[in-house]
Design an enzyme around this catalytic site. Structure first.
Site, mmCIF file in Angstrom:
data_model
loop_
_atom_site.group_PDB
_atom_site.id
_atom_site.type_symbol
_atom_site.label_atom_id
_atom_site.label_comp_id
_atom_site.label_asym_id
_atom_site.label_seq_id
_atom_site.Cartn_x
_atom_site.Cartn_y
_atom_site.Cartn_z
ATOM 1 N N ALA A 73 -3.224 29.336 25.619
ATOM 2 C CA ALA A 73 -4.605 29.362 25.153
ATOM 3 C C ALA A 73 -4.886 30.695 24.415
ATOM 4 O O ALA A 73 -5.816 30.428 23.549
ATOM 5 C CB ALA A 73 -5.553 29.534 26.417
ATOM 6 N N THR A 74 -4.176 31.871 24.616
ATOM 7 C CA THR A 74 -4.644 32.791 23.911
ATOM 8 C C THR A 74 -4.286 32.586 22.458
ATOM 9 O O THR A 74 -5.163 33.047 21.529
ATOM 10 C CB THR A 74 -3.770 34.173 24.173
ATOM 11 O OG1 THR A 74 -4.212 34.498 25.841
ATOM 12 C CG2 THR A 74 -3.934 35.329 23.598
ATOM 13 N N ASN A 153 -14.208 31.652 33.777
ATOM 14 C CA ASN A 153 -13.066 31.934 34.325
ATOM 15 C C ASN A 153 -13.295 32.678 35.779
ATOM 16 O O ASN A 153 -12.744 32.919 36.589
ATOM 17 C CB ASN A 153 -11.789 32.723 33.651
ATOM 18 C CG ASN A 153 -12.258 33.728 32.616
ATOM 19 O OD1 ASN A 153 -13.156 33.373 31.931
ATOM 20 N ND2 ASN A 153 -11.925 34.876 32.995
ATOM 21 N N GLN A 181 -10.612 26.540 31.563
ATOM 22 C CA GLN A 181 -10.851 26.648 33.159
ATOM 23 C C GLN A 181 -11.465 24.856 33.451
ATOM 24 O O GLN A 181 -11.334 24.473 34.808
ATOM 25 C CB GLN A 181 -11.743 27.530 33.302
ATOM 26 C CG GLN A 181 -11.120 28.787 33.376
ATOM 27 C CD GLN A 181 -10.020 29.059 34.243
ATOM 28 O OE1 GLN A 181 -9.922 28.506 35.454
ATOM 29 N NE2 GLN A 181 -9.417 30.336 34.254
ATOM 30 N N HIS A 203 -0.909 26.090 32.259
ATOM 31 C CA HIS A 203 -0.643 26.845 33.677
ATOM 32 C C HIS A 203 -1.988 26.933 34.550
ATOM 33 O O HIS A 203 -1.829 27.861 35.461
ATOM 34 C CB HIS A 203 0.019 28.169 33.556
ATOM 35 C CG HIS A 203 -0.683 29.368 32.825
ATOM 36 N ND1 HIS A 203 -1.241 30.261 33.690
ATOM 37 C CD2 HIS A 203 -1.178 29.817 31.707
ATOM 38 C CE1 HIS A 203 -1.945 31.158 33.027
ATOM 39 N NE2 HIS A 203 -1.828 30.849 31.674
ATOM 40 N N THR A 242 9.923 25.909 16.388
ATOM 41 C CA THR A 242 10.651 24.711 17.229
ATOM 42 C C THR A 242 9.851 24.695 18.700
ATOM 43 O O THR A 242 9.519 25.556 19.383
ATOM 44 C CB THR A 242 12.152 25.151 17.735
ATOM 45 O OG1 THR A 242 12.471 25.470 16.363
ATOM 46 C CG2 THR A 242 12.712 24.344 18.520
ATOM 47 N N CYS A 328 -6.966 39.500 33.424
ATOM 48 C CA CYS A 328 -6.688 40.548 32.402
ATOM 49 C C CYS A 328 -7.280 41.743 32.531
ATOM 50 O O CYS A 328 -6.937 42.646 31.876
ATOM 51 C CB CYS A 328 -7.056 39.730 31.059
ATOM 52 S SG CYS A 328 -7.026 38.094 30.985
HETATM 53 C C1 LIG Z 1 -6.229 32.110 31.136
HETATM 54 C C2 LIG Z 1 -7.234 31.928 30.258
HETATM 55 C C3 LIG Z 1 -7.050 32.124 28.695
HETATM 56 C C4 LIG Z 1 -5.500 32.639 28.313
HETATM 57 O O1 LIG Z 1 -4.531 31.596 28.619
HETATM 58 P P1 LIG Z 1 -3.086 31.548 28.136
HETATM 59 O O2 LIG Z 1 -2.655 30.690 28.326
HETATM 60 O O3 LIG Z 1 -2.645 32.581 29.559
HETATM 61 O O4 LIG Z 1 -2.923 32.739 27.312
HETATM 62 C C5 LIG Z 1 -7.970 32.038 27.972
HETATM 63 N N1 LIG Z 1 -9.081 31.550 28.239
HETATM 64 C C6 LIG Z 1 -9.616 31.497 29.371
HETATM 65 C C7 LIG Z 1 -10.887 30.743 29.962
HETATM 66 C C8 LIG Z 1 -8.520 31.478 30.447
HETATM 67 O O5 LIG Z 1 -9.090 31.436 31.720
#
Ligand SMILES: *Cc1c(COP(=O)(O)O)cnc(C)c1O
Length: 393
Positions: A73-74, A153, A181, A203, A242, A328
């Site tokens: 998600a980042t 989150n 979330q 994840h 890839t 984080c």
């Molecule tokens: C964990 C999280 C992310 C980051 O996701 P990653 O896949 O770990 O990079 C982004 N946004 C929210 C709201 C999150 O809880």
């Protein structure tokens, strides 16, 4: 019972064993590169990726063609915001976001500010919800994007996404939401909710780490993004590289499981969460952070007054894995900026704990947590001059 009890599912979730099982063949016998068009190894991998794309799309009511796989998600947050900023530069340079967003959104917005973009950082109300009239009045002729998360989150607070998208539509502004979330926890539908772009990650929903997706609307309106990773033109040119086939297969499986199990799981976790919360509040001078009607079923964030926050976390960390704030920011020992945006003082933010339950949380674990946290709060208050003062006041 295995210790510490894991109640930090908003930081990450364990892989569901059914997800791992689905992934395994794609490391060994089905190891092909999904972009290899000239042989069966490639075709098998490609079929598996396309099946996973359907599974992820189905979870959010999207068309499979609207799913772009990323490393998480980042990356998806970066692609959404930077991709819109570059693609729509001719239309404007103003982005609206909120103070309680994840760092992946906030830091990306800060980056576009450095590139000459203009960002409005909306405050939130004391319950964590954004104020809709404030949002609407922040829109200007050069506004190109509203970036507001689906569910927070740290507090689990769910934003009025449909009302936000209605405002965005009315003003011809794109609406991006970080759905990390909320996905797999409450029903999401990109059409019902009016979402143009949405970030997801596997994840946080019992899939593997290092894989995620960006939903990008193809009709009404057709959203275009400037790629942030070039080379090879994978994923319709929006994200080259890839494909991580085993992880994508796992993400698909996780999405399919979430789709069928979300409802019952939500009911079960609401019950456990409410029990945890009600029992913990009996220590007195403890408060729930965030709106309690508009929130995720498995999360609670509680401030315990008159206790030293670090002591509280240290006191229970051997037996319970939780956090104060997000993974984080917990490394930095700064008080949570999310809770501060809700109006908490540094002190109050420090003495807050986030409990996030999950698929593998048992009622026995919740009972143990209640006992441990209550004990720790009592002990710390016995030592605290603040508590003495409070009692004699
Ligand atoms: C964990 C999280 C992310 C980051 O996701 P990653 O896949 O770990 O990079 C982004 N946004 C929210 C709201 C999150 O809880």
């Amino acid at each position: 019972m295995k210790l510490p009890v894991y109640l930090d599912n908003n930081a990450t979730t364990p892989c569901d064993p059914r997800v791992v099982e689905a992934m395994l063949p794609y490391f060994t016998e089905n190891f092909g590169n999904a972009a290899s068009r000239s042989h069966a190894y490639g075709w098998t991998a490609d079929e598996a990726v396309e099946y996973a794309r359907e599974q992820v799309a189905e979870l959010i009511g999207a068309d499979p063609k609207e799913i772009i796989f990323t490393s998480g998600a980042t990356e998806a947050d970066n692609l959404a915001i930077k991709g819109v900023f570059e693609m729509y530069a001719g239309k404007g340079n103003h982005v609206i976001t909120a103070a309680t967003e994840h760092k992946a959104v906030l830091d990306t917005c800060r980056h576009i500010e450095k590139l000459g973009g203009e960002v409005t950082w909306l405050p939130v109300q004391p319950d964590g919800l954004i104020d809709l009239p404030t949002l609407e009045s922040a829109i200007k002729p050069n506004t190109i994007l509203i970036a507001i998360m689906y569910a927070n989150n740290e507090t689990g607070v769910v934003q009025p996404v449909k009302a936000i998208s209605d405002i965005a539509r009315k003003h011809g502004v794109l609406f991006f939401t970080d759905g990390v979330q909320a996905a797999g926890k409450i029903p999401l539908d990109v059409n019902r909710d009016g979402i143009d772009i949405m970030a997801l990650t596997a994840h946080k929903m019992y899939g593997p780490k290092g894989v995620g997706a960006l939903y990008v609307r193809r009709r009404n309106p057709r959203v275009k993004l400037t790629a942030q990773i070039d080379g090879g033109g994978h994923e319709r040119g929006m994200r080259s590289g890839t494909l991580n086939v085993p992880s994508i297969v796992g993400f698909g499986k996780a999405a399919a499981l979430a789709k069928t199990e979300m409802h019952d799981e939500g009911v079960r976790l609401t019950g456990l969460r409410n029990k945890l919360e009600q029992e913990l509040l009996t220590v007195g001078e403890a408060y729930i952070n965030g709106n309690i009607r508009h929130r995720l079923p498995h999360v609670t964030n509680i401030s315990f007054k008159h206790v030293e926050g670090e002591g509280l976390l240290m006191g229970i960390s051997k037996s319970i894995a939780i956090s104060s704030g997000s993974a984080c920011t917990s490394a930095s020992l700064e008080p949570s900026y999310v809770l501060k945006a809700l109006g908490l003082s540094d002190q109050e933010a420090y003495s807050s704990l986030r409990f996030s339950l999950g698929r593998f949380t048992t009622s026995e674990q919740v009972d143990f947590t209640i006992e441990q946290v209550k004990k720790s709060v009592h002990e710390l208050r016995q030592l605290s001059p603040l508590w003495e003062l409070h009692k004699s006041a």
